[in-house]
Motif scaffolding. Structure first.
Motif, PDB file in Angstrom:
ATOM      1  N   VAL A   5       0.839  -1.199   0.000  1.00 42.57           N
ATOM      2  CA  VAL A   5       0.000   0.000   0.000  1.00 42.57           C
ATOM      3  C   VAL A   5       0.873   1.247   0.000  1.00 42.57           C
ATOM      4  CG1 VAL A   5      -1.737   1.306   1.281  1.00 42.57           C
ATOM      5  CG2 VAL A   5      -1.890  -1.187   1.176  1.00 42.57           C
ATOM      6  N   GLU A   8       2.381   1.750  -3.460  1.00 36.99           N
ATOM      7  CA  GLU A   8       1.393   2.238  -4.423  1.00 36.99           C
ATOM      8  C   GLU A   8       1.120   3.723  -4.213  1.00 36.99           C
ATOM      9  OE1 GLU A   8      -2.585   0.173  -5.873  1.00 36.99           O
ATOM     10  OE2 GLU A   8      -2.935   1.259  -3.986  1.00 36.99           O
ATOM     11  N   ARG A  34      -5.914   0.639  -6.176  1.00 39.82           N
ATOM     12  CA  ARG A  34      -6.794  -0.409  -5.655  1.00 39.82           C
ATOM     13  C   ARG A  34      -6.456  -0.780  -4.223  1.00 39.82           C
ATOM     14  NH1 ARG A  34      -6.488  -5.727  -4.993  1.00 39.82           N
ATOM     15  NH2 ARG A  34      -4.458  -5.841  -6.040  1.00 39.82           N
ATOM     16  N   LEU A  35      -5.190  -1.024  -3.937  1.00 37.51           N
ATOM     17  CA  LEU A  35      -4.796  -1.445  -2.596  1.00 37.51           C
ATOM     18  C   LEU A  35      -5.049  -0.342  -1.572  1.00 37.51           C
ATOM     19  CD1 LEU A  35      -1.430  -3.278  -3.383  1.00 37.51           C
ATOM     20  CD2 LEU A  35      -3.675  -4.310  -2.965  1.00 37.51           C
ATOM     21  N   GLU A  38      -8.817   0.093  -0.859  1.00 40.67           N
ATOM     22  CA  GLU A  38      -9.336  -0.953   0.027  1.00 40.67           C
ATOM     23  C   GLU A  38      -8.948  -0.675   1.470  1.00 40.67           C
ATOM     24  OE1 GLU A  38      -7.793  -4.582  -1.515  1.00 40.67           O
ATOM     25  OE2 GLU A  38      -9.175  -4.642  -3.245  1.00 40.67           O
TER      26      GLU A  38
END
Length: 324
Positions: A5, A8, A34-35, A38
């Motif tokens: 995370v 990213e 995306r990570l 979430e």
């Protein structure tokens, strides 16, 4: 924060910096993370429900260029909510550090001092505090569940709790918009339907007395605040923690009161926390008493903040989920 995370988010921050992106209230919600999305969604559930706060460890703060850390934090904040400005200087990313401010002054802010700050609530839905540099000594962060404190008073002093559910005058410390009253009237504890909210800043309540138009505080109100302060200061009521480099503390402002112990810095660069104020889709409905201070009271609406004269955004009152 998981390494994947953080990686990213760091890539996104570098890309945004290379493109010349600035901190902007109109900045769109980041896409393609995306990570991180979430992870932010999980934190949002924690903030809206129980426990009402979270501490994220290992947020990326080691970049040589401090703008990279700031941009990563900003992008992460956009995944949690929509930013509001924090002072009349229109700062979107506040610097919580000692600038010699005197908290006894009604026109100076506590986040620019090294003094101890008693339990209080800020003028926003969610508060983010990212530790870039801890203090040499002190600066302990303290959190307390306002619901738990409320229930203790309900058990021990229901007569005084009733007083705290009625409006108290609050000094607006010169941050009101042109034509507005220099004080607002807000209960310490409020229930609106199924929503619970707390707003307590004793310095601001007492500071309201400098305005002749503000109601005078009664002996009963002073007694109620003293009872509340006694509960807040009891051993074991608060969760006290040291924020270390890379720790990000997130607080639901209506369910958690926060405080800070005094701190001292040595030579060189001192304690620095980067602060975000966010309007939050999971925020509660507020009573109408909050309208003059927050601009909107519907659950999940864009509201709060401290704004320069004449700069209240047109988006006030819209659902946060519809913005960005």
């Amino acid at each position: 924060m998981a390494p994947a995370v953080a990686a990213e988010l760091t890539r996104a921050a570098r890309s945004a910096l290379a493109a010349g992106a600035r901190l902007d209230l109109a900045a769109p919600r980041p896409q393609g993370l995306r990570l991180t999305e979430e992870f932010a969604a999980d934190l949002s559930h924690r903030l809206a429900g129980s426990p009402g706060f979270a501490v994220v460890e290992d947020f990326p703060v080691d970049a040589e260029d401090p703008r990279e850390t700031e941009k990563a934090y900003w992008l992460f904040g956009l995944l949690l909510g929509r930013p509001v400005t924090q002072s009349r200087k229109a700062d979107l990313l506040g610097r919580v550090e000692d600038r010699g401010a005197d908290i006894a002054s009604p026109v100076q802010r506590g986040y620019e001092s090294s003094a101890a700050l008693p339990f209080h609530a800020d003028r926003t839905d969610v508060i983010g505090l990212l530790c870039v540099r801890p203090a040499v000594s002190g600066g302990l962060s303290r959190l307390v569940s306002s619901k738990a404190v409320h229930d203790l008073l309900l058990e021990e002093r229901p007569d005084l709790l009733e007083v705290l559910h009625r409006p108290f005058p609050n000094d607006r410390r010169g941050e009101e918009q042109p034509g507005e009253a220099p004080w607002s009237s807000i209960p310490v504890f409020s229930r609106t339907g199924d929503s619970f909210a707390t707003r307590y800043l004793r310095r601001f309540i007492e500071g309201s007395q400098r305005h002749a138009s503000a109601p005078r505080l009664t002996e009963r109100q002073l007694e109620a605040m003293a009872a509340l302060d006694e509960v807040l200061d009891r051993p074991g009521v608060s969760l006290d923690m040291e924020l270390r480099r890379g720790d990000l503390q997130l607080i639901n402002n209506f369910h958690i009161l926060h405080a800070r112990t005094a701190f001292a810095d040595g030579g060189g660069k001192g304690r620095l926390l980067l602060r975000l104020w966010l309007a939050f889709a999971g925020s509660p409905e507020l009573p109408e008493h909050y309208a003059s201070l927050y601009g909107a009271v519907a659950a999940g609406s864009y509201r709060g903040g401290v704004w320069a004269p004449g700069t209240i955004p047109a988006e006030f009152g819209r659902q946060v989920s519809e913005l960005g």
